[in-house]
Design an enzyme around this catalytic site. Structure first.
Site, PDB file in Angstrom:
ATOM      1  N   ARG A   8      14.085  16.360 -20.374  1.00 12.92           N
ATOM      2  CA  ARG A   8      12.862  15.943 -19.680  1.00 12.92           C
ATOM      3  C   ARG A   8      12.400  17.075 -18.766  1.00 12.92           C
ATOM      4  O   ARG A   8      13.141  17.505 -17.888  1.00 12.92           O
ATOM      5  CB  ARG A   8      13.132  14.675 -18.857  1.00 12.92           C
ATOM      6  CG  ARG A   8      11.915  14.251 -18.065  1.00 12.92           C
ATOM      7  CD  ARG A   8      12.081  12.951 -17.274  1.00 12.92           C
ATOM      8  NE  ARG A   8      10.885  12.777 -16.485  1.00 12.92           N
ATOM      9  CZ  ARG A   8      10.853  12.520 -15.185  1.00 12.92           C
ATOM     10  NH1 ARG A   8      11.958  12.315 -14.506  1.00 12.92           N
ATOM     11  NH2 ARG A   8       9.706  12.439 -14.551  1.00 12.92           N
ATOM     12  N   HIS A  15       4.099  16.376 -12.257  1.00  8.43           N
ATOM     13  CA  HIS A  15       5.221  16.237 -11.327  1.00  8.43           C
ATOM     14  C   HIS A  15       4.846  16.984 -10.041  1.00  8.43           C
ATOM     15  O   HIS A  15       5.448  17.992  -9.685  1.00  8.43           O
ATOM     16  CB  HIS A  15       6.508  16.771 -11.964  1.00  8.43           C
ATOM     17  CG  HIS A  15       7.776  16.299 -11.321  1.00  8.43           C
ATOM     18  ND1 HIS A  15       8.805  15.665 -12.013  1.00  8.43           N
ATOM     19  CD2 HIS A  15       8.213  16.372 -10.044  1.00  8.43           C
ATOM     20  CE1 HIS A  15       9.803  15.379 -11.185  1.00  8.43           C
ATOM     21  NE2 HIS A  15       9.480  15.809  -9.978  1.00  8.43           N
ATOM     22  N   GLU A  57       6.806   9.610 -10.124  1.00  5.96           N
ATOM     23  CA  GLU A  57       6.939   9.043  -8.782  1.00  5.96           C
ATOM     24  C   GLU A  57       5.635   8.965  -7.989  1.00  5.96           C
ATOM     25  O   GLU A  57       5.453   9.666  -6.982  1.00  5.96           O
ATOM     26  CB  GLU A  57       7.989   9.824  -7.984  1.00  5.96           C
ATOM     27  CG  GLU A  57       9.372   9.721  -8.599  1.00  5.96           C
ATOM     28  CD  GLU A  57      10.470  10.283  -7.709  1.00  5.96           C
ATOM     29  OE1 GLU A  57      10.156  10.886  -6.667  1.00  5.96           O
ATOM     30  OE2 GLU A  57      11.641  10.093  -8.047  1.00  5.96           O
ATOM     31  N   ASN A  76      13.025   6.423 -11.865  1.00  6.82           N
ATOM     32  CA  ASN A  76      14.050   7.266 -11.254  1.00  6.82           C
ATOM     33  C   ASN A  76      14.749   6.414 -10.210  1.00  6.82           C
ATOM     34  O   ASN A  76      14.105   5.687  -9.454  1.00  6.82           O
ATOM     35  CB  ASN A  76      13.436   8.470 -10.545  1.00  6.82           C
ATOM     36  CG  ASN A  76      12.611   9.335 -11.487  1.00  6.82           C
ATOM     37  OD1 ASN A  76      12.777   9.259 -12.705  1.00  6.82           O
ATOM     38  ND2 ASN A  76      11.731  10.150 -10.929  1.00  6.82           N
ATOM     39  N   TYR A  93      18.012   6.594  -7.299  1.00  7.62           N
ATOM     40  CA  TYR A  93      19.051   7.387  -6.645  1.00  7.62           C
ATOM     41  C   TYR A  93      19.904   6.577  -5.680  1.00  7.62           C
ATOM     42  O   TYR A  93      21.099   6.775  -5.580  1.00  7.62           O
ATOM     43  CB  TYR A  93      18.427   8.555  -5.851  1.00  7.62           C
ATOM     44  CG  TYR A  93      17.865   9.645  -6.716  1.00  7.62           C
ATOM     45  CD1 TYR A  93      16.557   9.588  -7.193  1.00  7.62           C
ATOM     46  CD2 TYR A  93      18.643  10.737  -7.076  1.00  7.62           C
ATOM     47  CE1 TYR A  93      16.034  10.596  -7.998  1.00  7.62           C
ATOM     48  CE2 TYR A  93      18.131  11.757  -7.878  1.00  7.62           C
ATOM     49  CZ  TYR A  93      16.836  11.677  -8.333  1.00  7.62           C
ATOM     50  OH  TYR A  93      16.332  12.669  -9.139  1.00  7.62           O
ATOM     51  N   GLU A 115      15.621   9.611 -14.086  1.00 11.05           N
ATOM     52  CA  GLU A 115      16.351  10.494 -13.165  1.00 11.05           C
ATOM     53  C   GLU A 115      17.415   9.679 -12.461  1.00 11.05           C
ATOM     54  O   GLU A 115      17.179   8.527 -12.068  1.00 11.05           O
ATOM     55  CB  GLU A 115      15.445  11.076 -12.065  1.00 11.05           C
ATOM     56  CG  GLU A 115      14.513  12.170 -12.491  1.00 11.05           C
ATOM     57  CD  GLU A 115      13.645  12.680 -11.333  1.00 11.05           C
ATOM     58  OE1 GLU A 115      14.088  12.651 -10.161  1.00 11.05           O
ATOM     59  OE2 GLU A 115      12.506  13.088 -11.624  1.00 11.05           O
TER      60      GLU A 115
HETATM   61  C1  GBH Z   1      13.002  12.949  -7.207  1.00  7.96           C
HETATM   62  O1  GBH Z   1      12.431  12.684  -5.993  1.00  7.96           O
HETATM   63  C2  GBH Z   1      12.070  13.919  -7.827  1.00  7.96           C
HETATM   64  O2  GBH Z   1      11.452  13.413  -8.978  1.00  7.96           O
HETATM   65  C3  GBH Z   1      12.654  15.270  -8.044  1.00  7.96           C
HETATM   66  O3  GBH Z   1      11.635  16.193  -8.159  1.00  7.96           O
HETATM   67  C4  GBH Z   1      13.613  15.585  -6.925  1.00  7.96           C
HETATM   68  O4  GBH Z   1      14.082  16.890  -6.987  1.00  7.96           O
HETATM   69  C5  GBH Z   1      14.760  14.614  -7.021  1.00  7.96           C
HETATM   70  O5  GBH Z   1      14.313  13.298  -7.027  1.00  7.96           O
HETATM   71  C6  GBH Z   1      15.790  14.765  -5.919  1.00  7.96           C
HETATM   72  O6  GBH Z   1      15.212  14.539  -4.677  1.00  7.96           O
HETATM   73  O7  GBH Z   1      12.870   6.684   2.091  1.00  7.96           O
HETATM   74  O8  GBH Z   1      14.798   7.628   3.079  1.00  7.96           O
HETATM   75  O9  GBH Z   1      15.007   5.845   1.535  1.00  7.96           O
HETATM   76  C7  GBH Z   1      13.078  11.810  -5.182  1.00  7.96           C
HETATM   77  C8  GBH Z   1      12.240  11.658  -3.940  1.00  7.96           C
HETATM   78  C9  GBH Z   1      13.684  11.019  -2.224  1.00  7.96           C
HETATM   79  C10 GBH Z   1      11.760   9.709  -2.767  1.00  7.96           C
HETATM   80  C11 GBH Z   1      14.338   9.821  -1.661  1.00  7.96           C
HETATM   81  C12 GBH Z   1      12.407   8.521  -2.196  1.00  7.96           C
HETATM   82  C13 GBH Z   1      13.964   7.774  -0.648  1.00  7.96           C
HETATM   83  C14 GBH Z   1      14.454   8.183   0.688  1.00  7.96           C
HETATM   84  N1  GBH Z   1      12.785  10.572  -3.239  1.00  7.96           N
HETATM   85  N2  GBH Z   1      13.343   8.918  -1.199  1.00  7.96           N
HETATM   86  S1  GBH Z   1      14.251   7.008   1.888  1.00  7.96           S
END
Ligand code: GBH
Length: 493
Positions: free
Chosen positions: A96, A141, A186, A326, A328, A398
């Site tokens: 991707r 992006h 996103e 995505n 995390y 992601e």
């Molecule tokens: C993704 O963004 C992106 O698609 C990518 O480009 C990036 O490198 C990757 O992840 C790693 O960061 O509000 O404190 O709970 C993630 C961006 C970061 C947005 C975490 C949401 C939640 C943090 N995200 N955020 S919080």
């Protein structure tokens, strides 16, 4: 046989061979992801136009620690063959990556198509296909052409048309070979994070109006781009197009905050999903009323949250071929106390709901402060999504964990293992139809305003080396053996 394969095969042999519920469904696909501005460099190669990230980092170099920027990044503009080789070493089913809009259309508009930009992506796409790796292409992006930003970017309703024209150019150029598409990565970052903080390109801050206006316009842009593919290209190319949301899982801090947690999920994910994926279309339940009350409280005479006309609702509803997201991390939520202040961050900040997000207690946190490990969030989110939007196809676009570097990245291996375990439970126990899993990231890259210190790569990149040499981490061997074995029952000692 290369040395990478040799290490990999011994890893697979070491694995226990019993088929179990730790085995992935037949046909399940694994990939890894990157994004144009984070890896390509070549920011002004030949006739490439300027993007908002180019402008943002050059205008004020101190915006990223150590005056870092994406001018060279991983130099994938020159190192694309090595990138393909890495994807092949891992045994990825798909890769991707995103297209730089201004590398293809230097003015942002379709009056001029860059030969060099087209050549670059043709090489990458053809090279991947030659190795049996499917390209999964994101149109946007975060690197908007600056000329479109000069016309107000994502807050100008005309961008829906301009984005759709860009999409048509791209489908025409690459649609014969690319079958998996993603319009926008996103939206919550493009609209909420950008305008709530002013800390990302284009550096415009306006938290009471812009995020909501952008929210609706972006959905219209996605819908138009999806419909162009559906009508003009799908009949001959048979590909699939979707949008990729960033979804945080939210737990109530105590039972009394259950409704608040549900509203937070609707605010965080629903604002960019409900209009597309729900049967009825339009904004998610509860949100319009909350936004209306907030607008009055802030002194406006009417809601700053834009309504959809019936026609617009119908245009956006159903514009998907699968649900990509995505994921995390997770948060716990509670009501704010009297006079409590809200964290400035955008996405986690739920000021609109008078809520406070808290990190899950006892979770490991990676190099980036938001990156709390909470694997159960993956399963709960998948179950919630199926309940909300039905038994549709889900693609994890992601998932990954940031370290400060080093080749022995046990924490990253554990992260992927635990999140994959939870994904498998959702598939096997809860019957959620997940078809793809994508690791962020194939390699270390520019982590936006956090710079190069936060590393998400399966491959380490040496940013002090002009060649930007890439070296596999332990996690690369782990991921490769999971893929080769199609199972989590692997060990790599
Ligand atoms: C993704 O963004 C992106 O698609 C990518 O480009 C990036 O490198 C990757 O992840 C790693 O960061 O509000 O404190 O709970 C993630 C961006 C970061 C947005 C975490 C949401 C939640 C943090 N995200 N955020 S919080």
């Amino acid at each position: 046989m290369g040395w990478f394969q040799a290490v990999l095969i011994s890893a697979v042999l070491a694995a226990s061979c019993t088929a179990s519920n730790r085995t992935f469904p037949p046909g399940f696909k694994f990939g890894a992801a990157t994004a144009a501005y984070q890896i390509e460099g070549g920011w002004n190669a030949t006739d490439k136009g300027e993007s908002i990230w180019d402008r943002f980092v050059h205008d004020d170099p101190t915006r990223i620690p150590n005056n870092e920027n994406g001018d060279i990044a991983c130099d994938s503009y020159n190192n694309w063959e090595r990138d393909i080789e890495m994807a092949a070493e891992l045994g990825l089913h798909f890769y991707r990556f995103s297209l730089s809009w201004s590398r293809i259309l230097p003015t942002g508009f379709n009056n001029r198509i860059s030969e060099d930009g087209v050549r670059y992506y043709n090489n990458l796409i053809d090279g991947l296909l030659a190795r049996g790796i499917e390209p999964f292409v994101t149109l946007y992006h975060w690197d908007l052409p600056q000329p479109i930003q000069d016309l107000s970017g994502w807050t100008n309703p005309l961008i829906a048309e301009w984005f759709a024209e860009y999409a048509r150019v791209v489908y025409t150029l690459f649609g014969d070979r690319v079958k998996l598409w993603n319009t926008i990565n996103e939206p919550i970052v493009v609209c909420d994070a950008v305008y709530n903080t002013g800390a990302y390109a284009p550096g415009v801050s306006n938290s009471e109006v812009a995020p909501y206006v952008c929210n609706k316009i972006l959905l219209m842009a996605h819908a138009k781009a999806w419909r162009i593919y559906d009508e003009e290209f799908k009949p001959k190319y048979h590909g699939k197009v979707s949008i990729t949301n960033n979804l945080l899982w939210v737990e109530p801090a105590t039972e009394e905050f259950k409704e608040l947690a549900e509203l937070a999920l609707q605010n965080f994910g629903g604002r960019y999903s409900h209009p597309i994926y729900s049967k009825e279309g339009g904004w998610p339940p509860g949100i319009e009323e909350v936004m209306f009350q907030n607008s009055l409280k802030r002194g406006y005479s009417k809601s700053q949250f834009p309504a959809f006309t019936q026609e617009e609702k119908d245009l956006v509803r159903g514009t998907f071929d699968f649900f990509a997201f995505n994921h995390y991390t997770s948060r716990y939520i509670r009501k704010a106390k009297e006079g409590e202040t809200f964290a400035p961050f955008p996405v986690g900040d739920v000021e609109d709901l008078d809520g406070i997000n808290m990190m899950p207690e006892g979770s490991e946190v990676g190099a980036t402060s938001w990156s709390a490990v909470f694997p159960e969030g993956m399963r709960r989110l998948l179950v919630w999504l199926k309940e909300q939007y039905g038994d549709i196809e889900f693609v994890i676009a992601e998932n990954g964990f940031p370290t400060y570097g080093g080749l022995e990245d046990t924490s990253r291996i554990n992260y992927h293992k635990e999140y994959l375990e939870q994904m498998l439970l959702a598939i096997n126990e809860d019957g959620v139809n997940v078809t793809h899993y994508t690791a962020w990231s194939l390699m270390d890259n520019l982590e936006w305003v956090d710079g190069y210190a936060h590393k998400f790569g399966l491959y380490e990149v040496d940013f002090t080396d002009p060649k930007r040499t890439r070296t596999p981490r332990q996690s690369a061997y782990y991921y490769a053996s999971v893929i080769a074995h199609h199972s989590l029952d692997v060990s790599i000692d």
